[in-house]
Design a protein around this motif. Sequence first.
Motif, PDB file in Angstrom:
ATOM      1  N   ASP A  14       2.494   0.599  92.791  1.00  0.00           N
ATOM      2  CA  ASP A  14       2.076   1.114  94.098  1.00  0.00           C
ATOM      3  C   ASP A  14       1.722  -0.052  95.009  1.00  0.00           C
ATOM      4  O   ASP A  14       1.517  -1.181  94.540  1.00  0.00           O
ATOM      5  CB  ASP A  14       0.854   2.031  93.932  1.00  0.00           C
ATOM      6  N   GLY A  15       1.594   0.266  96.278  1.00  0.00           N
ATOM      7  CA  GLY A  15       1.188  -0.772  97.224  1.00  0.00           C
ATOM      8  C   GLY A  15       1.575  -0.403  98.638  1.00  0.00           C
ATOM      9  O   GLY A  15       2.340   0.553  98.846  1.00  0.00           O
ATOM     10  N   PRO A  16       1.073  -1.150  99.617  1.00  0.00           N
ATOM     11  CA  PRO A  16       1.350  -0.829 101.013  1.00  0.00           C
ATOM     12  C   PRO A  16       2.782  -1.157 101.422  1.00  0.00           C
ATOM     13  O   PRO A  16       3.542  -1.732 100.635  1.00  0.00           O
ATOM     14  CB  PRO A  16       0.355  -1.736 101.766  1.00  0.00           C
ATOM     15  N   GLY A 133       5.903   3.432  94.654  1.00  0.00           N
ATOM     16  CA  GLY A 133       5.524   4.310  95.757  1.00  0.00           C
ATOM     17  C   GLY A 133       4.113   4.023  96.222  1.00  0.00           C
ATOM     18  O   GLY A 133       3.682   2.857  96.289  1.00  0.00           O
ATOM     19  N   ARG A 134       3.387   5.112  96.534  1.00  0.00           N
ATOM     20  CA  ARG A 134       2.006   4.958  97.008  1.00  0.00           C
ATOM     21  C   ARG A 134       1.009   5.600  96.048  1.00  0.00           C
ATOM     22  O   ARG A 134      -0.141   5.200  95.984  1.00  0.00           O
ATOM     23  CB  ARG A 134       1.829   5.626  98.384  1.00  0.00           C
ATOM     24  N   ASP A 135       1.486   6.638  95.334  1.00  0.00           N
ATOM     25  CA  ASP A 135       0.566   7.434  94.506  1.00  0.00           C
ATOM     26  C   ASP A 135       1.081   7.606  93.085  1.00  0.00           C
ATOM     27  O   ASP A 135       0.767   8.580  92.431  1.00  0.00           O
ATOM     28  CB  ASP A 135       0.389   8.824  95.147  1.00  0.00           C
ATOM     29  N   ASN A 139      -1.436   9.715  91.029  1.00  0.00           N
ATOM     30  CA  ASN A 139      -1.142  11.137  91.148  1.00  0.00           C
ATOM     31  C   ASN A 139       0.079  11.589  90.342  1.00  0.00           C
ATOM     32  O   ASN A 139       0.043  12.594  89.642  1.00  0.00           O
ATOM     33  CB  ASN A 139      -0.934  11.448  92.645  1.00  0.00           C
ATOM     34  N   VAL A 140       1.166  10.839  90.418  1.00  0.00           N
ATOM     35  CA  VAL A 140       2.407  11.297  89.769  1.00  0.00           C
ATOM     36  C   VAL A 140       2.339  11.067  88.260  1.00  0.00           C
ATOM     37  O   VAL A 140       2.555  11.982  87.469  1.00  0.00           O
ATOM     38  CB  VAL A 140       3.643  10.591  90.382  1.00  0.00           C
ATOM     39  N   PHE A 141       2.036   9.838  87.869  1.00  0.00           N
ATOM     40  CA  PHE A 141       1.896   9.528  86.440  1.00  0.00           C
ATOM     41  C   PHE A 141       0.556   8.848  86.186  1.00  0.00           C
ATOM     42  O   PHE A 141       0.497   7.636  85.935  1.00  0.00           O
ATOM     43  CB  PHE A 141       3.046   8.622  85.965  1.00  0.00           C
ATOM     44  N   PRO A 142      -0.536   9.638  86.234  1.00  0.00           N
ATOM     45  CA  PRO A 142      -1.847   9.004  86.004  1.00  0.00           C
ATOM     46  C   PRO A 142      -1.965   8.430  84.594  1.00  0.00           C
ATOM     47  O   PRO A 142      -2.837   7.604  84.340  1.00  0.00           O
ATOM     48  CB  PRO A 142      -2.851  10.145  86.240  1.00  0.00           C
ATOM     49  N   LEU A 196      -2.772   6.397  99.811  1.00  0.00           N
ATOM     50  CA  LEU A 196      -2.537   5.132  99.102  1.00  0.00           C
ATOM     51  C   LEU A 196      -3.882   4.604  98.609  1.00  0.00           C
ATOM     52  O   LEU A 196      -4.781   4.352  99.403  1.00  0.00           O
ATOM     53  CB  LEU A 196      -1.900   4.122 100.060  1.00  0.00           C
ATOM     54  N   ARG A 197      -4.021   4.481  97.310  1.00  0.00           N
ATOM     55  CA  ARG A 197      -5.246   3.965  96.686  1.00  0.00           C
ATOM     56  C   ARG A 197      -4.848   3.087  95.511  1.00  0.00           C
ATOM     57  O   ARG A 197      -3.852   3.372  94.857  1.00  0.00           O
ATOM     58  CB  ARG A 197      -6.086   5.111  96.087  1.00  0.00           C
ATOM     59  N   ARG A 198      -5.686   2.135  95.211  1.00  0.00           N
ATOM     60  CA  ARG A 198      -5.437   1.359  94.005  1.00  0.00           C
ATOM     61  C   ARG A 198      -6.076   2.092  92.844  1.00  0.00           C
ATOM     62  O   ARG A 198      -7.268   2.439  92.914  1.00  0.00           O
ATOM     63  CB  ARG A 198      -6.050  -0.035  94.137  1.00  0.00           C
TER      64      ARG A 198
END
Length: 418
Positions: A14-16, A133-135, A139-142, A196-198
């Motif tokens: 993830d990342g911006p 992606g962003r999540d 979210n998608v694969f915690p 978007l969160r780390r």
Amino acid sequence: MSWGKRKKPIIAIDGPAGVGKSTVGVWVAKRLGFLFINTGEMYRALAWKALQEGVSPQDHQALAQLSERLRWDFVPREGVLKTALDGQVLDQVLASEEVSLASSLVAAAPGVRRHMRKLQRAIGESGGMVMEGRDIATNVFPDADFKFYLDASLDTRALRRHLQLHQRGIEMDLDQVRGSILLRDRQDSERQINPLRRSPQAIVVDSTRRTLPEVVDEVLRHVQRRAGLGFAAYGFLLFLVRFLARLIYRLEVTGLENLPRSGGVLIACNHVSLLDPPVVAAAIASIRRPHFLAKREIFSWPLLGRLWRHFGAIPLNRTAADLRAVREALQLLKGGGCLVIFPEGTRGRGSRRKHPRGGVGFLAGKSGACVVPTRVINTDRCFRFRRLEVRLGRPTYFEGRDYHGFAARIMGEVEALA
Ligand code: DC
């Protein structure tokens, strides 16, 4: 950590915006023989469709309905899954600034995100995937096996994105690019749903002062370190076999220039001894790290059984049509990996040629990988200390469905190397 008999891992990145997630992700996937998907492309594709159909990127309900109505396919191209809407792969149109900004708005629709998550989970279900992606990690694969958060300063990201747009023929002022990235970052991290969160478990990799290849190496180092003993043991073993084969058996390798340095390669080799896999692996190790199809029984051997996976082996059930193994082999080849296969199945004696099974032809035709016919010589005479030889023939591609015909041709070429 070892993924031994478990399915291959999922690597979440993830990342911006503009941080290089796709470039890094594709390289990491290729080096591991995994598939790669950029989930941003899915939001971009939906935004493009919405703009085409006059649906407002702020009408969340209409967007959710649109995303449900469309047919989503993910088409592998050299190890990268490309998004296709209603059978059409969208590429260049997704890069425009208009689509970029709209995609960030579209991505705030809860119904859209739910649908995307369902699709993304289905794509990554069988593992062996780098997803960016962003999540993805949040979210998608915690439960993703590896979580990375790529970051870089705004200026660096703006410069990279500016260059990328230029390479695609889109000219934009650098300040404009910077402004657009800033706006998207804000929208993506301030939205209500899955911003978007780390992830707290994510490894942060800052690429501000590093080249992307350096970042790729760092990501791979983390993966390999946690994959543990297996990776290190494989490297050491290849070195040892090569050293001994050269010293004791004066191993000679010819035609190494026929082996492509990247992209899917299927090495089809004759089989006369148990030593064939390690000798072939040692012969090509300076160029490619090979994978093998190996009979399932060896995976239950004490100690070694757990390591085969790290030595690049894919378990094969030889008593039935093993679809899982075939799928994994195809995935590997399409992902740009290198697979060694012994088309005769079991070992044959000396020069006696056994009939090839159709499998090699199927893998060649279906994957579109480059086939390199290969011959090992004298591995069955190791007690007489004859010189060992590995000969690699000219690479060929096979197109179509005449799988048995392909298999016969491939074995003919292996034979011709005698
Ligand atoms: O990575 P990208 O710039 O191509 O993504 C386009 C937009 O899609 C981005 O502004 C935010 C959204 N996006 C998202 O919300 N969640 C993802 N997993 C990927 C992208």
